[in-house]
Scaffold this active site. Structure first.
Site, PDB file in Angstrom:
ATOM      1  N   GLU A   1      -5.778  -5.031  10.424  1.00  0.00           N
ATOM      2  CA  GLU A   1      -4.587  -3.997  10.643  1.00  0.00           C
ATOM      3  C   GLU A   1      -4.804  -3.063  11.941  1.00  0.00           C
ATOM      4  O   GLU A   1      -5.613  -2.266  12.031  1.00  0.00           O
ATOM      5  CB  GLU A   1      -4.650  -3.162   9.517  1.00  0.00           C
ATOM      6  CG  GLU A   1      -4.337  -3.685   8.194  1.00  0.00           C
ATOM      7  CD  GLU A   1      -3.790  -2.383   7.071  1.00  0.00           C
ATOM      8  OE1 GLU A   1      -2.630  -2.581   7.011  1.00  0.00           O
ATOM      9  OE2 GLU A   1      -4.341  -1.623   6.788  1.00  0.00           O
TER      10      GLU A   1
ATOM     11  N   ASN B   1       0.812  -1.153  -0.063  1.00  0.00           N
ATOM     12  CA  ASN B   1      -0.060  -0.012   0.030  1.00  0.00           C
ATOM     13  C   ASN B   1       0.732   1.354   0.135  1.00  0.00           C
ATOM     14  O   ASN B   1       1.441   1.713   0.961  1.00  0.00           O
ATOM     15  CB  ASN B   1      -0.809   0.023   1.360  1.00  0.00           C
ATOM     16  CG  ASN B   1      -1.621   1.280   1.369  1.00  0.00           C
ATOM     17  OD1 ASN B   1      -1.796   2.149   0.463  1.00  0.00           O
ATOM     18  ND2 ASN B   1      -1.903   1.477   2.593  1.00  0.00           N
TER      19      ASN B   1
ATOM     20  N   SER C   1       3.121  -2.259  10.310  1.00  0.00           N
ATOM     21  CA  SER C   1       4.642  -2.017  10.418  1.00  0.00           C
ATOM     22  C   SER C   1       5.290  -3.741  10.171  1.00  0.00           C
ATOM     23  O   SER C   1       6.461  -3.972  10.574  1.00  0.00           O
ATOM     24  CB  SER C   1       5.043  -1.745  11.713  1.00  0.00           C
ATOM     25  OG  SER C   1       4.452  -0.285  11.868  1.00  0.00           O
TER      26      SER C   1
ATOM     27  N   GLY D   1       2.065   2.343  10.429  1.00  0.00           N
ATOM     28  CA  GLY D   1       3.025   3.388  10.496  1.00  0.00           C
ATOM     29  C   GLY D   1       3.836   4.028  11.678  1.00  0.00           C
ATOM     30  O   GLY D   1       4.257   4.759  11.643  1.00  0.00           O
TER      31      GLY D   1
ATOM     32  N   LYS E   1       0.032   4.397  -0.375  1.00  0.00           N
ATOM     33  CA  LYS E   1      -0.413   5.412   0.365  1.00  0.00           C
ATOM     34  C   LYS E   1      -0.266   6.604  -0.727  1.00  0.00           C
ATOM     35  O   LYS E   1      -0.315   6.475  -1.896  1.00  0.00           O
ATOM     36  CB  LYS E   1      -0.102   5.906   1.493  1.00  0.00           C
ATOM     37  CG  LYS E   1       0.120   4.520   2.566  1.00  0.00           C
ATOM     38  CD  LYS E   1       0.218   5.051   3.901  1.00  0.00           C
ATOM     39  CE  LYS E   1       0.081   3.709   4.768  1.00  0.00           C
ATOM     40  NZ  LYS E   1      -0.127   3.647   6.126  1.00  0.00           N
TER      41      LYS E   1
ATOM     42  N   GLU F   1      -6.987   4.474   7.516  1.00  0.00           N
ATOM     43  CA  GLU F   1      -6.672   5.954   7.459  1.00  0.00           C
ATOM     44  C   GLU F   1      -8.123   6.620   6.953  1.00  0.00           C
ATOM     45  O   GLU F   1      -8.500   7.719   7.260  1.00  0.00           O
ATOM     46  CB  GLU F   1      -5.517   6.276   6.434  1.00  0.00           C
ATOM     47  CG  GLU F   1      -4.174   6.025   7.539  1.00  0.00           C
ATOM     48  CD  GLU F   1      -3.061   5.712   6.608  1.00  0.00           C
ATOM     49  OE1 GLU F   1      -3.109   5.988   5.428  1.00  0.00           O
ATOM     50  OE2 GLU F   1      -1.986   5.169   7.227  1.00  0.00           O
TER      51      GLU F   1
END
Ligand code: PEP
Length: 261
Positions: free
Chosen positions: A173, A15, A218, A179, A17, A103
Site C-alpha cells: 500500500e 478496510n 485508491s 485515500g 476504517k 495509518e
C-alpha cells in the site's frame, strides 16, 4: 493471454476504517452476501471496526464472505484497558487481521517491533495477518521505495519461523495512494509486487509462489481490472470503495474477470 498464477486464489479485502453504524453495516452486509453469493473464484473479506464484528458474524456466517479486524493488541491477555486480544477476534469468527497499516504506523507510532508482536498474537490465535507495507511519497521521490519495502519485510521475515510466514498475506500500500484518489499505475504496482515476491523467495524459496500479495491505494471499480491483471497482483485491499456496495462488488467482479481471462 492470462498471466495469472493459478496456484494463488485472488483475495479482495475491504478496510472500512472508522466508518459505519449498525444500520449502514447491516445494509452493506446484506447487499454483499446477496450480490456475491455466486462468487466461487475470489476470496472476499471485510475488515470491520471491532464493534461491528458480531454483526459480521451474524450476517456473514453462511455466506462465503469472511471478516476480520483492523488492529489487535500485541499482548495476549491482562490489564491493558481498551485493547482487544487476538483470541477475542478468533471468538468472533474473524479470519484476518490487518497489521501495520500505514495509518497505524504514522498516526499511532507503530514500529516494526510492534508489528511483529502483533503478527505473533494473530498467528497464536489461529488467524491470518495481512501485513501492510508501503512507502511515502517522499520515499518514492528519492528512489527509496525498495529500501523501505525491504526494511519492513526483512523485519518480519527475520523474526518468524517458516510455518508462521506461510500464514501471512502481504498488502503493498503506497502511502501516497491511500485515500488520495491517486493509484499506483499497474506497472508501478507490478514492479513492487515482484520485488516483494523476490524478497520472500530469498528467505523462503518454497513459499514465494504461493504468497498472496494484495495491492491497496485508491482501488476503485474503474482501475481494479488493470491492476489485477498484473502477474504478481493477487487482489486488493480496498478502503474508501469498500464502503460503497456497488463499487466493492464491481472490484470483486474485476478480480474474477482477471483470473478467468
Ligand atoms: C486502505 O485503507 O487500506 C486503503 C487502501 O484505502 P483507500 O482504498 O481508500 O485508498
Amino acid at each position: 493471454m492470462n498471466m495469472k498464477n493459478t496456484s494463488r486464489r485472488p483475495l479482495v479485502v475491504g478496510n472500512w476504517k472508522m466508518h459505519g453504524s449498525l444500520e449502514s453495516v447491516t445494509t452493506l452486509l446484506n447487499f454483499l452476501r446477496h450480490e456475491l453469493q455466486n462468487n466461487t473464484v475470489v476470496d472476499v473479506a471485510v475488515c470491520a471496526p471491532f464493534v461491528h464484528l458480531p454483526l459480521c458474524r451474524e450476517l456473514l456466517t453462511i455466506s462465503g464472505i469472511q471478516w476480520g479486524a483492523q488492529n489487535v493488541s500485541e499482548h495476549t491477555v491482562g490489564a491493558y484497558t481498551g485493547e482487544i486480544a487476538a483470541s477475542m477476534l478468533a471468538d468472533l469468527g474473524c479470519r484476518y487481521v490487518l497489521v501495520g497499516h500505514s495509518e497505524r504506523r504514522a498516526l499511532f507510532g507503530e514500529m516494526d517491533a510492534m508489528v511483529i508482536a502483533k503478527i505473533k498474537q494473530v498467528l497464536e490465535a489461529g488467524l491470518k495477518p495481512i501485513l501492510c507495507v508501503g512507502e511515502t511519497l517522499a520515499e518514492r521521490e528519492c528512489d527509496a521505495t525498495e529500501a523501505v519495502i525491504a526494511r519492513q519485510l526483512h523485519a518480519v521475515l527475520g523474526a518468524l519461523t517458516s510455518e508462521q510466514l506461510a500464514e501471512l498475506v502481504v498488502a503493498y500500500e503506497p502511502v501516497w495512494a491511500i485515500g488520495t484518489g491517486k493509484t499506483a499505475s499497474p506497472e508501478q504496482a507490478q514492479a513492487v509486487h515482484a520485488y516483494i515476491r523476490q524478497l520472500w523467495k530469498e528467505k523462503q524459496p518454497e513459499q514465494a509462489e504461493r504468497l498472496i500479495v494484495l495491492y491497496g491505494g485508491s482501488v476503485k471499480a474503474d482501475n481494479a481490472r488493470l491492476l489485477f491483471t498484473q502477474p504478481d497482483v493477487d487482489g486488493g485491499l480496498v478502503g474508501g470503495a469498500a464502503l460503497d456496495q456497488n463499487q466493492f462488488c464491481a472490484i470483486v467482479n474485476a478480480a474474477e474477470q482477471a483470473w478467468n481471462h
